[in-house]
Design an enzyme around this catalytic site. Structure first.
Site, mmCIF file in Angstrom:
data_model
loop_
_atom_site.group_PDB
_atom_site.id
_atom_site.type_symbol
_atom_site.label_atom_id
_atom_site.label_comp_id
_atom_site.label_asym_id
_atom_site.label_seq_id
_atom_site.Cartn_x
_atom_site.Cartn_y
_atom_site.Cartn_z
ATOM 1 N N LYS A 112 -5.437 -2.750 14.735
ATOM 2 C CA LYS A 112 -5.033 -1.948 15.884
ATOM 3 C C LYS A 112 -6.086 -2.026 16.981
ATOM 4 O O LYS A 112 -7.286 -2.102 16.696
ATOM 5 C CB LYS A 112 -4.812 -0.504 15.455
ATOM 6 C CG LYS A 112 -3.774 -0.358 14.356
ATOM 7 C CD LYS A 112 -3.723 1.057 13.840
ATOM 8 C CE LYS A 112 -2.807 1.142 12.630
ATOM 9 N NZ LYS A 112 -3.422 0.557 11.417
ATOM 10 N N GLU B 23 0.833 -1.199 0.000
ATOM 11 C CA GLU B 23 0.000 0.000 0.000
ATOM 12 C C GLU B 23 0.874 1.258 0.000
ATOM 13 O O GLU B 23 2.082 1.179 0.249
ATOM 14 C CB GLU B 23 -0.901 0.008 1.234
ATOM 15 C CG GLU B 23 -0.127 -0.004 2.537
ATOM 16 C CD GLU B 23 -0.947 0.464 3.730
ATOM 17 O OE1 GLU B 23 -1.428 1.609 3.680
ATOM 18 O OE2 GLU B 23 -1.072 -0.318 4.685
ATOM 19 N N VAL C 186 -5.644 0.152 2.534
ATOM 20 C CA VAL C 186 -5.670 -1.314 2.430
ATOM 21 C C VAL C 186 -6.758 -1.759 1.456
ATOM 22 O O VAL C 186 -6.520 -2.586 0.572
ATOM 23 C CB VAL C 186 -5.894 -1.951 3.819
ATOM 24 C CG1 VAL C 186 -6.204 -3.443 3.688
ATOM 25 C CG2 VAL C 186 -4.673 -1.736 4.691
#
Length: 304
Positions: free
Chosen positions: A159, A25, A106
């Site tokens: 995350k 990415e 993403v």
């Protein structure tokens, strides 16, 4: 050949010959860290993949053209540009039509990789269901593209600024296999542990390649998420990093930060409060994912 896509010659050659290619990415370059560290990381990621024996393909939009594979000059240009769009699926046609520059998230990278015929993609962490997602409906597009496209995504989980439990539930509903690499626990990006057990664990790149070939040959369309825990040496103390995340979340609520701005805002706050420790961990886990992705791409290329 898609009229809006430009392939780097080495990427096009590798794809034509069935050689291993790994997508990368570009938001990590334009929105993840300042210059010149961003270009250093971008170059190092490509070097890691090459050293493993695969071809890297960093994906971005430059002057309204989708680039699958960047030259060193283009990578440096992207790292220095201001006002680069953060491009998800909905933004791609607008960015192209206006001739703008865009860094692919993403989800957009998964989409372009699928268009290009690239089957393996390395990133840091995926997006997911945000906390209070049942009220805000703030759910990352990453999960939809994982469900829809035949691309294997190697990440260090998601995350813990997100609701990990709801994210895994969402992926289960969409039929996306989530496989722990040498682990039966879903990692939480900065830490190896999240408290969420996984149904599947595989311990080698060739086992993962066999799973991918089996899934796509059945055919059962859609992606696979490989959860690759951050190396021990770079894994942060869960209590420490979770405290910093909670502070960042409170700050975002006070500043009324929402939508696509929320993740870069939180990461910046966490980086500041940890005095750069979180960024160092972030970079190292991406390197670790790039290496595994290259190994998977190599093993997968042997099966086609």
């Amino acid at each position: 050949m898609n009229q809006y896509i430009d392939f780097a010659p080495e990427v096009l050659d590798a794809l034509k010959l069935g050689k291993p290619v790994v997508a990368l990415e570009s938001t990590i370059i334009s929105h993840g860290m300042p210059y010149p560290r961003n270009v250093e990381v971008g170059m190092t990621l490509e070097k890691i993949i090459k050293n493993q024996g695969a071809t890297p393909a960093t994906i971005a939009i430059l002057d309204g053209r989708i680039k699958v594979g960047l030259t060193p000059t283009e990578l440096t240009k992207l790292s220095q540009l201001k006002n680069v769009m953060k491009v998800s699926k909905r933004d791609i046609p607008y960015c192209i039509a206006k001739g703008y520059n865009g860094a692919t998230t993403v989800s957009a990278t998964i989409l372009v990789a699928a268009m290009a015929g690239i089957k393996v993609f390395a990133t840091g962490g995926i997006g997911g269901v945000h906390r209070k997602g049942q009220e805000t409906f703030d759910i990352s597009r990453d999960l939809e593209e994982l469900a829809n496209e035949n691309v294997c995504v190697v990440s260090a989980g998601c995350k813990s600024i997100l609701d990990i439990g709801l994210t895994l539930e969402y992926l289960e509903t969409k039929g996306v296999p989530v496989v722990g690499y040498k682990s039966d626990e879903f990692p939480a990006f900065y830490t190896k542990k999240s408290g969420f057990r996984l149904e599947y664990q595989l311990d080698s790149a060739d086992e993962i390649a066999t799973l991918l070939k089996t899934k796509w040959s059945l055919p059962l369309p859609g992606g696979v998420l490989i959860a690759n825990p951050i190396p021990d040496i770079y894994s942060l103390d869960p209590e420490f990093i979770n405290n910093e995340i909670e502070k960042a979340l409170l700050s975002a609520e006070r500043d009324d930060i929402k939508g696509k701005q929320i993740t870069p805002y939180l990461l910046s706050k966490i980086e500041q409060s940890t005095k750069g420790i979180s960024l160092d961990s972030n970079i190292q886990l991406v390197y670790n994912n790039a290496k595994l992705a290259a190994d998977i791409a190599i093993e997968l290329s042997k099966l086609y």
